[in-house]
Design a protein around this motif. Structure first.
Motif, PDB file in Angstrom:
ATOM      1  N   GLN A   1     -15.364   5.023  18.569  1.00 16.78           N
ATOM      2  CA  GLN A   1     -13.935   4.742  18.528  1.00 16.78           C
ATOM      3  C   GLN A   1     -13.434   4.897  17.108  1.00 16.78           C
ATOM      4  OE1 GLN A   1     -12.094   4.149  21.123  1.00 16.78           O
ATOM      5  NE2 GLN A   1     -10.167   3.625  20.158  1.00 16.78           N
ATOM      6  N   VAL A   2     -12.353   5.664  16.943  1.00 11.79           N
ATOM      7  CA  VAL A   2     -11.759   5.877  15.627  1.00 11.79           C
ATOM      8  C   VAL A   2     -10.831   4.721  15.299  1.00 11.79           C
ATOM      9  CG1 VAL A   2     -10.310   7.395  14.258  1.00 11.79           C
ATOM     10  CG2 VAL A   2     -11.920   8.376  15.910  1.00 11.79           C
ATOM     11  N   HIS A   3     -10.957   4.213  14.078  1.00 14.23           N
ATOM     12  CA  HIS A   3     -10.114   3.113  13.603  1.00 14.23           C
ATOM     13  C   HIS A   3      -9.508   3.503  12.271  1.00 14.23           C
ATOM     14  CE1 HIS A   3      -8.570  -0.892  13.521  1.00 14.23           C
ATOM     15  NE2 HIS A   3      -9.189  -1.200  12.406  1.00 14.23           N
ATOM     16  N   LEU A   4      -8.197   3.346  12.144  1.00 16.93           N
ATOM     17  CA  LEU A   4      -7.481   3.777  10.948  1.00 16.93           C
ATOM     18  C   LEU A   4      -6.583   2.653  10.446  1.00 16.93           C
ATOM     19  CD1 LEU A   4      -6.311   7.157  12.519  1.00 16.93           C
ATOM     20  CD2 LEU A   4      -8.206   6.898  10.926  1.00 16.93           C
ATOM     21  N   VAL A   5      -6.613   2.386   9.142  1.00 14.21           N
ATOM     22  CA  VAL A   5      -5.775   1.351   8.545  1.00 14.21           C
ATOM     23  C   VAL A   5      -5.134   1.907   7.285  1.00 14.21           C
ATOM     24  CG1 VAL A   5      -5.674  -0.953   7.575  1.00 14.21           C
ATOM     25  CG2 VAL A   5      -7.258  -0.472   9.453  1.00 14.21           C
ATOM     26  N   GLU A   6      -3.796   1.981   7.277  1.00 13.59           N
ATOM     27  CA  GLU A   6      -3.061   2.503   6.132  1.00 13.59           C
ATOM     28  C   GLU A   6      -2.731   1.390   5.140  1.00 13.59           C
ATOM     29  OE1 GLU A   6      -1.471   4.621   9.885  1.00 13.59           O
ATOM     30  OE2 GLU A   6      -2.026   2.601   9.257  1.00 13.59           O
ATOM     31  N   SER A   7      -2.573   1.785   3.886  1.00 11.79           N
ATOM     32  CA  SER A   7      -2.134   0.859   2.841  1.00 11.79           C
ATOM     33  C   SER A   7      -1.510   1.659   1.704  1.00 11.79           C
ATOM     34  CB  SER A   7      -3.312   0.028   2.310  1.00 11.79           C
ATOM     35  OG  SER A   7      -4.288   0.860   1.727  1.00 11.79           O
ATOM     36  N   GLY A   8      -0.848   0.947   0.799  1.00 11.64           N
ATOM     37  CA  GLY A   8      -0.320   1.593  -0.395  1.00 11.64           C
ATOM     38  C   GLY A   8       1.174   1.834  -0.405  1.00 11.64           C
ATOM     39  N   GLY A   9       1.844   1.529   0.700  1.00 12.51           N
ATOM     40  CA  GLY A   9       3.285   1.725   0.730  1.00 12.51           C
ATOM     41  C   GLY A   9       3.994   0.726  -0.169  1.00 12.51           C
ATOM     42  N   GLY A  10       5.279   0.919  -0.348  1.00  9.75           N
ATOM     43  CA  GLY A  10       6.049   0.011  -1.171  1.00  9.75           C
ATOM     44  C   GLY A  10       7.454   0.523  -1.401  1.00  9.75           C
ATOM     45  N   SER A  11       8.175  -0.174  -2.278  1.00 12.65           N
ATOM     46  CA  SER A  11       9.536   0.198  -2.636  1.00 12.65           C
ATOM     47  C   SER A  11       9.529   0.740  -4.056  1.00 12.65           C
ATOM     48  CB  SER A  11      10.460  -1.012  -2.529  1.00 12.65           C
ATOM     49  OG  SER A  11      10.544  -1.453  -1.201  1.00 12.65           O
ATOM     50  N   VAL A  12      10.027   1.956  -4.212  1.00  8.69           N
ATOM     51  CA  VAL A  12      10.031   2.608  -5.526  1.00  8.69           C
ATOM     52  C   VAL A  12      11.380   3.247  -5.772  1.00  8.69           C
ATOM     53  CG1 VAL A  12       7.535   3.042  -5.490  1.00  8.69           C
ATOM     54  CG2 VAL A  12       9.107   4.759  -4.583  1.00  8.69           C
ATOM     55  N   GLN A  13      11.549   3.738  -6.996  1.00  2.74           N
ATOM     56  CA  GLN A  13      12.763   4.459  -7.378  1.00  2.74           C
ATOM     57  C   GLN A  13      12.553   5.962  -7.201  1.00  2.74           C
ATOM     58  OE1 GLN A  13      15.698   3.056  -8.652  1.00  2.74           O
ATOM     59  NE2 GLN A  13      14.813   1.082  -8.087  1.00  2.74           N
ATOM     60  N   ALA A  14      13.644   6.670  -7.016  1.00  2.00           N
ATOM     61  CA  ALA A  14      13.567   8.132  -6.938  1.00  2.00           C
ATOM     62  C   ALA A  14      12.879   8.683  -8.191  1.00  2.00           C
ATOM     63  CB  ALA A  14      14.961   8.719  -6.801  1.00  2.00           C
ATOM     64  N   GLY A  15      11.978   9.627  -7.979  1.00  4.06           N
ATOM     65  CA  GLY A  15      11.218  10.212  -9.072  1.00  4.06           C
ATOM     66  C   GLY A  15       9.868   9.579  -9.304  1.00  4.06           C
ATOM     67  N   ASP A  16       9.655   8.409  -8.707  1.00  2.00           N
ATOM     68  CA  ASP A  16       8.379   7.709  -8.853  1.00  2.00           C
ATOM     69  C   ASP A  16       7.299   8.342  -7.984  1.00  2.00           C
ATOM     70  OD1 ASP A  16       9.598   4.276  -9.287  1.00  2.00           O
ATOM     71  OD2 ASP A  16       9.472   5.991 -10.666  1.00  2.00           O
ATOM     72  N   SER A  17       6.088   7.842  -8.145  1.00  2.00           N
ATOM     73  CA  SER A  17       4.949   8.290  -7.359  1.00  2.00           C
ATOM     74  C   SER A  17       4.335   7.115  -6.612  1.00  2.00           C
ATOM     75  CB  SER A  17       3.876   8.906  -8.269  1.00  2.00           C
ATOM     76  OG  SER A  17       4.370  10.035  -8.938  1.00  2.00           O
ATOM     77  N   LEU A  18       3.694   7.428  -5.506  1.00  2.00           N
ATOM     78  CA  LEU A  18       2.924   6.461  -4.734  1.00  2.00           C
ATOM     79  C   LEU A  18       1.697   7.170  -4.192  1.00  2.00           C
ATOM     80  CD1 LEU A  18       5.306   4.358  -2.417  1.00  2.00           C
ATOM     81  CD2 LEU A  18       3.801   3.471  -4.205  1.00  2.00           C
ATOM     82  N   LYS A  19       0.623   6.409  -4.013  1.00  2.00           N
ATOM     83  CA  LYS A  19      -0.568   6.967  -3.371  1.00  2.00           C
ATOM     84  C   LYS A  19      -0.908   6.101  -2.167  1.00  2.00           C
ATOM     85  CE  LYS A  19      -5.229   8.727  -4.244  1.00  2.00           C
ATOM     86  NZ  LYS A  19      -6.276   8.968  -5.273  1.00  2.00           N
TER      87      LYS A  19
END
Length: 126
Positions: A1-19
């Motif tokens: 069984q495949v299990h997937l858990v996302e993380s790393g989202g958030g609130s940023v300003q235009a031009g910023d980066s996220l991973k």
């Protein structure tokens, strides 16, 4: 069984980066595709970046040159590096997995995914 858990989202300003990160288990050793999908309120679901077991990578036109998908060699983690974010990138982001490599239809690459996580929210303000 495949299990997937996302993380790393958030609130940023235009031009910023996220991973974004996706912790994975149960992905087969060969014959798979992995994709980052996003959905904003009132908009259709959009596949933004994908890779597969034969080394192909594919990006939506809207993120080419700004986003990069990658995975660890042990296939336990999938990443989405997002640079030069704009308010149009605001959405819930999901990682998803399928049991076959990417396929081409009407000139576009697709992942026939059957597993996905709970999502991580990305909000970009101007």
């Amino acid at each position: 069984q495949v299990h997937l858990v996302e993380s790393g989202g958030g609130s940023v300003q235009a031009g910023d980066s996220l991973k974004l990160s996706c912790t994975m288990s149960g992905v087969p050793n060969d014959g798979y595709c992995l994709v980052w999908i996003r959905q904003a309120p009132g908009k259709e679901r959009e596949g933004v970046a994908a890779l597969d077991s034969v080394g192909l990578r594919s990006y939506a036109d809207s993120v080419k040159g700004r986003f990069a998908i990658s995975q660890d060699s042990d296939k336990k983690s999938l990443y989405l590096q997002m640079n030069l974010l704009t308010p149009e990138d605001t959405a819930m982001y999901y990682c998803a997995a399928g049991n076959a490599p990417l396929y081409v239809k009407d000139g576009r690459d697709y992942c026939d995914y059957g597993y996905w996580g709970q999502g991580t929210q990305v909000t970009v303000s101007s």
